[in-house]
Design an enzyme around this catalytic site. Structure first.
Site, PDB file in Angstrom:
ATOM      1  N   SER A  52      18.434   1.080   8.101  1.00  0.00           N
ATOM      2  CA  SER A  52      18.302   0.956   6.639  1.00  0.00           C
ATOM      3  C   SER A  52      18.029  -0.493   6.250  1.00  0.00           C
ATOM      4  CB  SER A  52      19.603   1.391   5.970  1.00  0.00           C
ATOM      5  OG  SER A  52      19.596   1.038   4.612  1.00  0.00           O
ATOM      6  N   THR A  55      19.286   0.582   1.445  1.00  0.00           N
ATOM      7  CA  THR A  55      20.603   1.176   1.208  1.00  0.00           C
ATOM      8  C   THR A  55      21.692   0.184   1.599  1.00  0.00           C
ATOM      9  OG1 THR A  55      19.607   3.314   1.591  1.00  0.00           O
ATOM     10  CG2 THR A  55      22.016   3.219   1.707  1.00  0.00           C
ATOM     11  N   ARG A 103      25.426   7.116   5.858  1.00  0.00           N
ATOM     12  CA  ARG A 103      24.069   7.618   6.140  1.00  0.00           C
ATOM     13  C   ARG A 103      24.149   8.292   7.508  1.00  0.00           C
ATOM     14  NH1 ARG A 103      18.415   4.499   5.558  1.00  0.00           N
ATOM     15  NH2 ARG A 103      18.793   5.317   3.480  1.00  0.00           N
ATOM     16  N   HIS A 130      18.902  12.895  -0.242  1.00  0.00           N
ATOM     17  CA  HIS A 130      19.066  11.450  -0.496  1.00  0.00           C
ATOM     18  C   HIS A 130      19.342  11.260  -1.994  1.00  0.00           C
ATOM     19  CE1 HIS A 130      18.930   7.275   0.173  1.00  0.00           C
ATOM     20  NE2 HIS A 130      17.664   7.084   0.480  1.00  0.00           N
ATOM     21  N   GLN A 133      18.901   7.843  -3.983  1.00  0.00           N
ATOM     22  CA  GLN A 133      17.496   7.484  -4.179  1.00  0.00           C
ATOM     23  C   GLN A 133      16.948   8.141  -5.448  1.00  0.00           C
ATOM     24  OE1 GLN A 133      15.286   5.527  -2.007  1.00  0.00           O
ATOM     25  NE2 GLN A 133      14.219   5.626  -3.961  1.00  0.00           N
ATOM     26  N   ASP A 222       6.273   9.783   0.616  1.00  0.00           N
ATOM     27  CA  ASP A 222       7.269   9.270   1.566  1.00  0.00           C
ATOM     28  C   ASP A 222       6.615   9.325   2.949  1.00  0.00           C
ATOM     29  OD1 ASP A 222       9.620   8.521   2.861  1.00  0.00           O
ATOM     30  OD2 ASP A 222      10.606  10.467   2.639  1.00  0.00           O
ATOM     31  N   SER A 226      10.117  11.354   9.219  1.00  0.00           N
ATOM     32  CA  SER A 226      11.372  10.721   8.802  1.00  0.00           C
ATOM     33  C   SER A 226      12.156  10.218  10.011  1.00  0.00           C
ATOM     34  CB  SER A 226      12.220  11.751   8.044  1.00  0.00           C
ATOM     35  OG  SER A 226      11.679  11.969   6.766  1.00  0.00           O
ATOM     36  N   CYS A 262       9.868   5.957  -1.967  1.00  0.00           N
ATOM     37  CA  CYS A 262      11.251   5.516  -1.746  1.00  0.00           C
ATOM     38  C   CYS A 262      11.317   4.292  -0.845  1.00  0.00           C
ATOM     39  CB  CYS A 262      12.073   6.661  -1.172  1.00  0.00           C
ATOM     40  SG  CYS A 262      11.361   7.329   0.348  1.00  0.00           S
ATOM     41  N   ARG A 290      17.777   0.984  -7.041  1.00  0.00           N
ATOM     42  CA  ARG A 290      18.776   1.540  -6.115  1.00  0.00           C
ATOM     43  C   ARG A 290      20.128   0.870  -6.370  1.00  0.00           C
ATOM     44  NH1 ARG A 290      17.630   3.813  -1.209  1.00  0.00           N
ATOM     45  NH2 ARG A 290      19.882   4.089  -1.160  1.00  0.00           N
TER      46      ARG A 290
HETATM   47  N1  NVA Z   1      12.429  10.698   4.473  1.00  0.00           N
HETATM   48  C1  NVA Z   1      12.764   9.357   4.888  1.00  0.00           C
HETATM   49  C2  NVA Z   1      13.414   8.612   3.776  1.00  0.00           C
HETATM   50  C3  NVA Z   1      13.752   7.184   4.089  1.00  0.00           C
HETATM   51  C4  NVA Z   1      14.439   6.489   2.969  1.00  0.00           C
HETATM   52  C5  NVA Z   1      13.662   9.429   6.103  1.00  0.00           C
HETATM   53  O1  NVA Z   1      14.592  10.264   6.100  1.00  0.00           O
HETATM   54  O2  NVA Z   1      13.445   8.681   7.061  1.00  0.00           O
HETATM   55  N1   CP Z   2      14.805   4.144   0.528  1.00  0.00           N
HETATM   56  C1   CP Z   2      15.741   3.896   1.436  1.00  0.00           C
HETATM   57  O1   CP Z   2      16.776   4.562   1.534  1.00  0.00           O
HETATM   58  O2   CP Z   2      15.492   2.799   2.218  1.00  0.00           O
HETATM   59  P1   CP Z   2      16.285   2.381   3.530  1.00  0.00           P
HETATM   60  O3   CP Z   2      16.060   3.448   4.555  1.00  0.00           O
HETATM   61  O4   CP Z   2      15.694   1.055   3.934  1.00  0.00           O
HETATM   62  O5   CP Z   2      17.736   2.262   3.189  1.00  0.00           O
END
Ligand code: NVA
Ligand code: CP
Length: 306
Positions: A52, A55, A103, A130, A133, A222, A226, A262, A290
């Site tokens: 992250s 976050t 997370r 999320h 977000q 996005d 992920s 995001c 955020r």
């Molecule tokens: N869909 C992405 C969001 C990151 C903030 C993930 O889960 O990696």
């Molecule tokens: N958007 C978001 O949650 O970013 P990070 O994964 O960098 O925390």
């Protein structure tokens, strides 16, 4: 009893509005360098099983601005669910800390963490959703548009955790939400059903990006792969390519459309540099929010827990 922040669907529209108004107030205080310390001598444990930037930095900066101390526990620190049972971490941290933000991968794990905790637990992203977000996102849309009436959101790409939180918001705030992506990458059907059963918002599934963005107030995208799916990145790049947000798509909506993401963005994949840098892009306002949204969530939870 602690009040947790795990899903947007756990809250009424009035609660969400309360959080949004509070976020605006706290944003003004933050920019005014006001002395606002509701969390003096309090501590926030931040558990990260995934990477992250936003976050981590927004929670840590926000909580410390409000007078508290935030502890960062990265993927190699406590080994939640591996070195130690989730329910033991809940009870342990409830003795040391005042708030937990986590997370995690498996959504059931955040539910278990909350179930055994005596202090508020905040979901900082799971494979399923999320919510922090999307509170920041709707705050940003509200600031830019001045209202949330007749809102059309066109989401391009994977039907992932971001989409699930948008769909949950659509059960509380009226909107037209279009999810446009390749076949086989649709959002969770039960979550879609929540919107359809609620009757407040309309949901449209599309496999055609140009018709999906027609008259959209916001185009949102996005990453195509992920966290936890990065080994599929190459295959997904091929499959998702028609859903890239580029200048041609952004200019085809028939109105001034905001661009949101995001972040982190993989420039050249789901979005081009041109769109990221365009005047329509509000991604950094969104990222800043955020912190203000989460500060509001923490103040709200402290005030509603007993
Ligand atoms: N869909 C992405 C969001 C990151 C903030 C993930 O889960 O990696
Ligand atoms: N958007 C978001 O949650 O970013 P990070 O994964 O960098 O925390």
């Amino acid at each position: 009893m602690p009040k947790h922040f795990l899903h947007i669907s756990d809250y009424d529209a009035d609660d969400i509005w309360e959080i949004l108004h509070l976020a605006k107030e706290l944003k003004t205080k933050f920019h005014g360098k006001d002395n606002y310390k509701p969390f003096q001598d309090r501590s926030l444990a931040m558990i990260f099983a995934k990477p992250s930037a936003r976050t981590r930095v927004s929670f840590e900066t926000g909580f410390e601005w409000m007078g508290g101390h935030a502890l960062f526990l990265g993927p190699n620190d406590i080994g939640i669910g591996k070195r130690e049972a989730i329910k033991d971490i809940s009870r342990l941290f409830s003795r040391y800390n005042d708030v937990i933000m986590a997370r995690l991968f498996d959504h059931q794990h955040i539910i278990e963490l909350a179930q055994y905790a005596d202090i508020p637990v905040i979901n900082g992203l799971t494979d399923y959703n999320h919510p922090c977000q999307i509170i920041a996102d709707i705050l940003t849309v509200w600031e830019h548009r001045g209202n949330l009436e007749d809102l059309k959101i066109a989401y391009l790409g994977d039907g992932n955790n971001i989409v699930h939180s948008w769909l949950q918001l659509a059960t509380k705030f009226p909107m037209h939400f279009v999810c446009s992506g390749p076949k086989g990458y649709e959002p969770d059907m039960e979550t879609v059903q929540m919107v359809e059963d609620g009757g407040l918002s309309s949901y449209e599934l599309s496999h055609e990006p140009f018709s999906a963005v027609k008259d959209a107030d916001v185009i949102y995208t996005d990453v195509w792969a992920s966290m936890g799916q990065k080994e599929e990145a190459e295959e997904r790049e091929r499959i998702f390519e028609p859903f890239q947000v580029n200048g041609a798509l952004l200019n085809s909506t028939g109105k001034e459309t905001l661009f949101m993401h995001c972040l982190p963005a993989e420039r050249g994949r789901e979005v081009t540099d041109e769109v990221m840098e365009s005047k329509n892009s509000i991604v950094f306002d969104q990222a800043e929010n955020r912190m203000h949204a989460q500060n509001a969530i923490m103040v709200y939870l402290a005030g509603h827990s007993s």
